[in-house]
Design an enzyme around this catalytic site. Sequence first.
Site, PDB file in Angstrom:
ATOM      1  N   HIS A 117       3.738   4.987  -2.308  1.00 53.21           N
ATOM      2  CA  HIS A 117       2.531   5.676  -1.865  1.00 53.21           C
ATOM      3  C   HIS A 117       1.921   6.372  -3.075  1.00 53.21           C
ATOM      4  O   HIS A 117       2.612   7.076  -3.806  1.00 53.21           O
ATOM      5  CB  HIS A 117       2.843   6.692  -0.765  1.00 53.21           C
ATOM      6  N   HIS A 131       7.683   4.625  -0.654  1.00 48.21           N
ATOM      7  CA  HIS A 131       7.150   4.950   0.668  1.00 48.21           C
ATOM      8  C   HIS A 131       7.553   3.971   1.764  1.00 48.21           C
ATOM      9  O   HIS A 131       7.941   4.384   2.853  1.00 48.21           O
ATOM     10  CB  HIS A 131       5.621   5.005   0.576  1.00 48.21           C
ATOM     11  N   ARG A 152       1.710  -4.034   2.036  1.00 47.69           N
ATOM     12  CA  ARG A 152       1.346  -3.626   3.388  1.00 47.69           C
ATOM     13  C   ARG A 152      -0.040  -3.012   3.438  1.00 47.69           C
ATOM     14  O   ARG A 152      -0.370  -2.112   2.670  1.00 47.69           O
ATOM     15  CB  ARG A 152       2.368  -2.608   3.917  1.00 47.69           C
TER      16      ARG A 152
END
Length: 547
Positions: A254, A362, A397
């Site tokens: 992240h 993350h 993602r």
Amino acid sequence: MLSSVIINKAHTETDVLVLGSGSAGLFFALTVAERSRLRVLIVTKKERSESNTNYAQGGIASVASNEDSLESHFLDTITVGAGLCHEDAVRVLVNEGPERVQDLIDLGARFTRTKAGELHLGREGGHSANRIVHAKDYTGRELERALLQAVQEHPQITILENHYAVELLTDHQRKRQTGSQKIQKLSCYGAYILDEETGKVTICRANSAVMLATGGAGQVYLHTTNPLIATGDGVAMAYRAGAKIGNMEFIQFHPTTLYVPEANSFLISEAVRGAGGVLKNRGGERFMKRYDAKRMELAPRDVVARAIDSELKRRGDSYVYLDVSHLPARSIRHEFPSIYKRCKELGIDITKQPIPVVPAAHYSCGGIVASLEGTTNIDRLYTSGEASMTGIHGANRLGSNSLLESLVWSHRAANDLIERTAGRKTIKQNVSLMEWDESGTENAEEWIYISHDLREVRELMWDYAGIVRSNYRLERAERRLKLIRKEIEEYYRRTKVTVPLLELRNTAEVALLIVRSALRRKESRGLHYTTDYPKTDDLHWRHDTVI
């Protein structure tokens, strides 16, 4: 309330065993119980609400507006996935997603709405439309609340807290007669479960199926947004049992976690950038224009994370700034109350000051290879959520697809199980399983020495298998990780098991899987960037890495 398990001194028995109490495990358990007579036991190693789900801020990506479309959500997911998404799986995700969100609303989940009563839809990097259904900036907590309440009220479901799954029970743990046939197809019959209070390990037999929904593995890295429980237990157990593991090299970092050295990592949601937050280096320069001039702060997470990493190395800084002080203060406090509160506690008023941020591990896009129904290559073993690899995320993602994936795949897995067991009573498995054997073990005193391995594993992964990699770094990490794993296994076999030891063992196993997977991929793609192969090679590497 009816008891959903049969418990005696040596065994626990149920129809369906669920390992993990995040959104994937809870939604699966609830769907099974609502649509069948099967008894469900949920085992969680901490309190029932402690999960990655509970810490999710952003929301659930799902088409909920006439200004959006299923095709647009599909294309955004495929684009961010960098050529590795399974298109059939993505179609399932986007098509069934709106129904699963409605399921949550029907369960009582309270999502943020506009003054007109419509769902308020946020926007995150990589999305071409506003489609993030959220509960301000604590969506995961609200999702967990609604699911837990429904689960706790269901008479066929029992939750066992502070119990740890040590190993899956498969044909490898069956008692066999001399001359018995070779195992042709592995099946899962339950798990060895450690009672954290008593220190005893017993068999938990599942007559119908086991669901692995144990969440992520962020604690493999030195800096992570994940809670302490995210030690990759499900992936490690499944791998040791013989399950296929895929795409572990794709770890999403992240881009923005709060940088306050004396405090634990705290996620600054991507929705903050979606609302207009800008990234600046410590010199005050808005630097994303050099890395992705078109999308700027709304570029996919891998692009933003590498940009920040490059900026830190270029300037020698420890952090960059995420600035929202130009936005209306009232709006900031309303949309991001938990972020505002946490920063204020640490002396940062985000309505007036920029937020110091750094990337942190993350989300794991890889995991236990799962079919469209959540099945694995081990019969009677299902998987869902972050522990799984469904093919949705590919090499990267798309933000807020993860909670949606856990709901869609848990629902499909539950339906598959119900169809398999329909029309027949659940019967006791006529399989003799070996009891847990701790003879010859002792409470060894050298734990202080072996415990240092955890710190070394996390530092190795951060330094050598992080945002930017190379063959030299990965090979060095692999050599050391093999030695660490050997030390841990030797200690494990002569010592009574404890939660810290089991978590250390699983962390080292998953770390090695990540490194081995990264070494296999001879290209850079999505979240995997290596200086030895800086370009994407579609001719040779447009496929999953399966171990």
